[in-house]
Scaffold this active site. Sequence first.
Site, PDB file in Angstrom:
ATOM      1  N   LYS A 191       0.814  -1.182  -0.088  1.00 39.42           N
ATOM      2  CA  LYS A 191      -0.083   0.124  -0.089  1.00 39.42           C
ATOM      3  C   LYS A 191       0.818   1.257   0.081  1.00 39.42           C
ATOM      4  O   LYS A 191       1.449   1.576   0.870  1.00 39.42           O
ATOM      5  CB  LYS A 191      -0.783   0.128   1.375  1.00 39.42           C
ATOM      6  CG  LYS A 191      -2.387   0.572   1.173  1.00 39.42           C
ATOM      7  CD  LYS A 191      -2.347   2.052   0.822  1.00 39.42           C
ATOM      8  CE  LYS A 191      -2.112   2.838   2.002  1.00 39.42           C
ATOM      9  NZ  LYS A 191      -1.784   4.478   1.702  1.00 39.42           N
ATOM     10  N   GLU A 266       9.041   1.458  10.871  1.00 44.14           N
ATOM     11  CA  GLU A 266      10.141   2.443  11.125  1.00 44.14           C
ATOM     12  C   GLU A 266       9.481   3.801  10.879  1.00 44.14           C
ATOM     13  O   GLU A 266       8.921   4.240   9.866  1.00 44.14           O
ATOM     14  CB  GLU A 266      10.996   2.432   9.637  1.00 44.14           C
ATOM     15  CG  GLU A 266      11.875   0.985   9.554  1.00 44.14           C
ATOM     16  CD  GLU A 266      12.599   0.813   8.435  1.00 44.14           C
ATOM     17  OE1 GLU A 266      13.270  -0.146   8.254  1.00 44.14           O
ATOM     18  OE2 GLU A 266      12.767   1.746   7.556  1.00 44.14           O
TER      19      GLU A 266
HETATM   20  P1  NAD Z   1       2.220   8.426   7.234  1.00 45.39           P
HETATM   21  O1  NAD Z   1       2.344   7.529   8.621  1.00 45.39           O
HETATM   22  O2  NAD Z   1       1.272   9.473   7.264  1.00 45.39           O
HETATM   23  O3  NAD Z   1       1.860   7.399   5.943  1.00 45.39           O
HETATM   24  C1  NAD Z   1       2.650   6.277   5.964  1.00 45.39           C
HETATM   25  C2  NAD Z   1       1.747   5.271   5.260  1.00 45.39           C
HETATM   26  O4  NAD Z   1       0.637   4.853   6.141  1.00 45.39           O
HETATM   27  C3  NAD Z   1       1.115   5.516   4.060  1.00 45.39           C
HETATM   28  O5  NAD Z   1       0.802   4.633   3.047  1.00 45.39           O
HETATM   29  C4  NAD Z   1      -0.545   5.936   4.892  1.00 45.39           C
HETATM   30  O6  NAD Z   1      -1.542   5.794   3.599  1.00 45.39           O
HETATM   31  C5  NAD Z   1      -0.503   4.723   5.525  1.00 45.39           C
HETATM   32  N1  NAD Z   1      -1.441   4.869   6.681  1.00 45.39           N
HETATM   33  C6  NAD Z   1      -1.896   6.082   7.630  1.00 45.39           C
HETATM   34  N2  NAD Z   1      -2.642   5.696   8.510  1.00 45.39           N
HETATM   35  C7  NAD Z   1      -2.903   4.486   8.416  1.00 45.39           C
HETATM   36  C8  NAD Z   1      -3.890   3.458   9.187  1.00 45.39           C
HETATM   37  N3  NAD Z   1      -4.471   3.817  10.079  1.00 45.39           N
HETATM   38  N4  NAD Z   1      -3.581   2.057   8.952  1.00 45.39           N
HETATM   39  C9  NAD Z   1      -2.807   1.627   7.806  1.00 45.39           C
HETATM   40  N5  NAD Z   1      -1.982   2.292   7.074  1.00 45.39           N
HETATM   41  C10 NAD Z   1      -2.230   4.045   7.265  1.00 45.39           C
HETATM   42  O7  NAD Z   1       3.690   9.064   6.867  1.00 45.39           O
HETATM   43  P2  NAD Z   1       4.023   9.935   5.665  1.00 45.39           P
HETATM   44  O8  NAD Z   1       3.586  11.129   6.072  1.00 45.39           O
HETATM   45  O9  NAD Z   1       3.442   9.463   4.381  1.00 45.39           O
HETATM   46  O10 NAD Z   1       5.563   9.738   5.690  1.00 45.39           O
HETATM   47  C11 NAD Z   1       6.403  10.622   6.574  1.00 45.39           C
HETATM   48  C12 NAD Z   1       6.747   9.950   7.922  1.00 45.39           C
HETATM   49  O11 NAD Z   1       7.372   8.702   7.588  1.00 45.39           O
HETATM   50  C13 NAD Z   1       7.740  10.699   8.581  1.00 45.39           C
HETATM   51  O12 NAD Z   1       7.497  10.751  10.086  1.00 45.39           O
HETATM   52  C14 NAD Z   1       9.157   9.953   8.462  1.00 45.39           C
HETATM   53  O13 NAD Z   1       9.945  10.320   9.615  1.00 45.39           O
HETATM   54  C15 NAD Z   1       8.614   8.489   8.464  1.00 45.39           C
HETATM   55  N6  NAD Z   1       9.742   7.987   7.898  1.00 45.39           N
HETATM   56  C16 NAD Z   1      10.565   6.850   8.767  1.00 45.39           C
HETATM   57  C17 NAD Z   1      11.491   6.186   7.961  1.00 45.39           C
HETATM   58  C18 NAD Z   1      12.198   5.593   8.827  1.00 45.39           C
HETATM   59  O14 NAD Z   1      12.974   4.486   8.412  1.00 45.39           O
HETATM   60  N7  NAD Z   1      12.488   5.456  10.314  1.00 45.39           N
HETATM   61  C19 NAD Z   1      11.643   6.518   6.664  1.00 45.39           C
HETATM   62  C20 NAD Z   1      10.976   7.209   5.734  1.00 45.39           C
HETATM   63  C21 NAD Z   1       9.973   8.083   6.323  1.00 45.39           C
END
Ligand code: NAD
Length: 507
Positions: A191, A266
Site C-alpha cells: 500500500k 520505521e
Molecule cells: P504516514 O504515517 O502519514 O503514512 C505512511 C503510510 O501509512 C501511508 O501509506 C499511509 O496511507 C499509511 N497509513 C496511514 N494511516 C494508516 C492506518 N490507520 N492504517 C494503515 N495504514 C495507514 O507517513 P508519511 O507522512 O507518508 O511519511 C512521513 C513519515 O515517515 C515521517 O514521520 C518520517 O520520519 C517517516 N519515515 C520513517 C523512515 C524510517 O526509516 N524510520 C523512513 C522514511 C520515512
Amino acid sequence: MSSFESNQQAAREFLQPFADSVTAHFINGERVVPRATETFDNLTPTDNSSLGRVAAGSAEDVNAACEAAENAFPDWRDMPGQQRKKLLHHFADKIEARAEEIALVESMDCGQPIRFMQQAAIRGAANFRFFADRAPEARNGLSLHQDEHTNYTLRTAIGPVAVITPWNTPFMLATWKIAPALAAGCTVVHKPAELSPLSAMLLADISREAGLPPGVWNTVNGFGEVAGRTLTEHPAIKAVALVGETATGSHIMRQGADTLKRMHFELGGKNPVLVFDDADFERALDAVVFMIYSLNGQRCTSSSRLLVQSGIRDRFIAALEKRVKALQVGHPLDPATEVGPLVHTGHFDKVMSYMDIAREDGATIAVGGTRREDLGKGNYISPTLFTGADNSMRIAREEIFGPVLTVIDFETEQEAVQIANDTPYGLSAYAWTSDTGRAMRLARDIETGMLWINSENNRNLPSPFGGIKMSGIGRDGGDYSFDFYMETKNVCIAHDRHTVPVLGRPA
Ligand code: NAD
C-alpha cells in the site's frame, strides 16, 4: 536543449499513461481498475497541477489483493531459493533498464530533486540484488550442538505480508522493504502513500515483466483509513512492515492486535548531529548541510537538530548561514536543483507553521522562513535555519520534516549527550569529533538505533537499520530482515544416548 529541458520532455512522455487512465491496483499479476471506485487527484508539488486520477482502494479491493497473496504463497514459499534468486536479479535488471523513467516520474510525483532520485533508482536495484543473493540461504538457521543432542533451526516464510510505505522516497523505501520479503518467500500486498503512488505502479509492472508468478506481488492504492486499515486487519496477512509516522505506527498496532500480527515499524525522528570544538570543521559543515537540506529535509534520518559546542559555535553558524543562503532551490527536474518543492500543500503549510512557532518560542530565523513566491505555484520554501534555540522549544522537539534546521549550543560533552537524548525519538544520531575516546563514549551513551561518527548517512545493506523509543520497532538489513519475514523452528534430535526419565515402570 538543456538537460533540464530534456528531462522535462522525457518526464512528460513517462507521465502520459498516468494522465490517460486511472492509477488503480495491481492484483494477481494484472492491473485492475474496479468498476465502482472512488478516485482522487494526484498533484505534482512542482505547481500543484494534476498528474492524473488515483483509485481510493476499498475494502473489497484490499480483500482481493490479500486473497491473491494468500493463494500464491505456498508455491512461492516452496520455490527453490536459487530460482527465487534468479527472478529477483532479473527484477533488478528491469529496474536498471527503467532507471531514468523511475527517477523522472518519482521527482515529479514527490518533488525530490532528480540528482537524488537517479541514485534512488539505482539503490532500488541494489536492494534487490543484495537480498536475491541471500535467498538460497534464507531458510538456514543455527546449528547448536550438545553432548547428547543436536539442535538446529529452520526458517520458513511467515506468509503473505503487508508493506505500507510513505511519500518521502517512495521507490527506494518500497524496494528496501519488499525485496527481503520476496527473497524470504513471502508474498506481498503493498500500500503506497496516497501522495506519491506512481513509482509503486512502475514496480508492480516490473514484477510482471520480471516473471514473478501472479499473486506474489500485489499493490493497492488508497488512503490509510480504508485501504491501510483493511490490510492491517486482514486475517491472511501475517506481518506488517510500515514506514511512516509514529502516530500511524500506534494506529496499526491497534488494528493488527486482534489477528496478532507481527509488526515492524520505521517511524519518525528528531535526530541530533553533535559538532565538537575538535571536529574537522569543513567536513562537519558539509555533512550538517547535506543531512538536513538534501531530499528536501523529507528524510527520516535527517539531522534536524544541530548541537554545536561553544568554542566553534559562532564560526560554525556563520559558515552555515552562508551555505544555507546559497542552496539552489528549484524545479526538481533541473539538475542544478539542490532543494525541491515539498510534497503537498498540506505538508507545506505544516512546515511553514513552524516559522511562527519558532518566533513565539523566542528563536531566531537566521536564514529563510519564507515561501519562494518567485518559483510559482509549487510548494517551494526557502531553506531555513533557526538559531538561539533550546531543546525545550517545539522546533527542537517535533519532527518538521522539511529543509529546516534548529541550532542549539552546548558547553560540555555531558550536556551534549543529555540534550541529544532529551527527545521521545531515537532513530539516528551523528557526531563529529577527533577524540576517539569521546567517540566511544558517545557510542555507548547516545540513545539511538543508529549512530554515525565523522560520517554522513552511509548505508551498508547487511547492517541493522531502525530506531528505538518512538522511532520504531525492529531492524531491517541483512539477516535482520529475514528474521522479521520468517518463522524460526527449532528441531532437537537426540543421539540416542541420553537418559529418558522413566515413570510408571513396576520395580
Ligand atoms: P504516514 O504515517 O502519514 O503514512 C505512511 C503510510 O501509512 C501511508 O501509506 C499511509 O496511507 C499509511 N497509513 C496511514 N494511516 C494508516 C492506518 N490507520 N492504517 C494503515 N495504514 C495507514 O507517513 P508519511 O507522512 O507518508 O511519511 C512521513 C513519515 O515517515 C515521517 O514521520 C518520517 O520520519 C517517516 N519515515 C520513517 C523512515 C524510517 O526509516 N524510520 C523512513 C522514511 C520515512
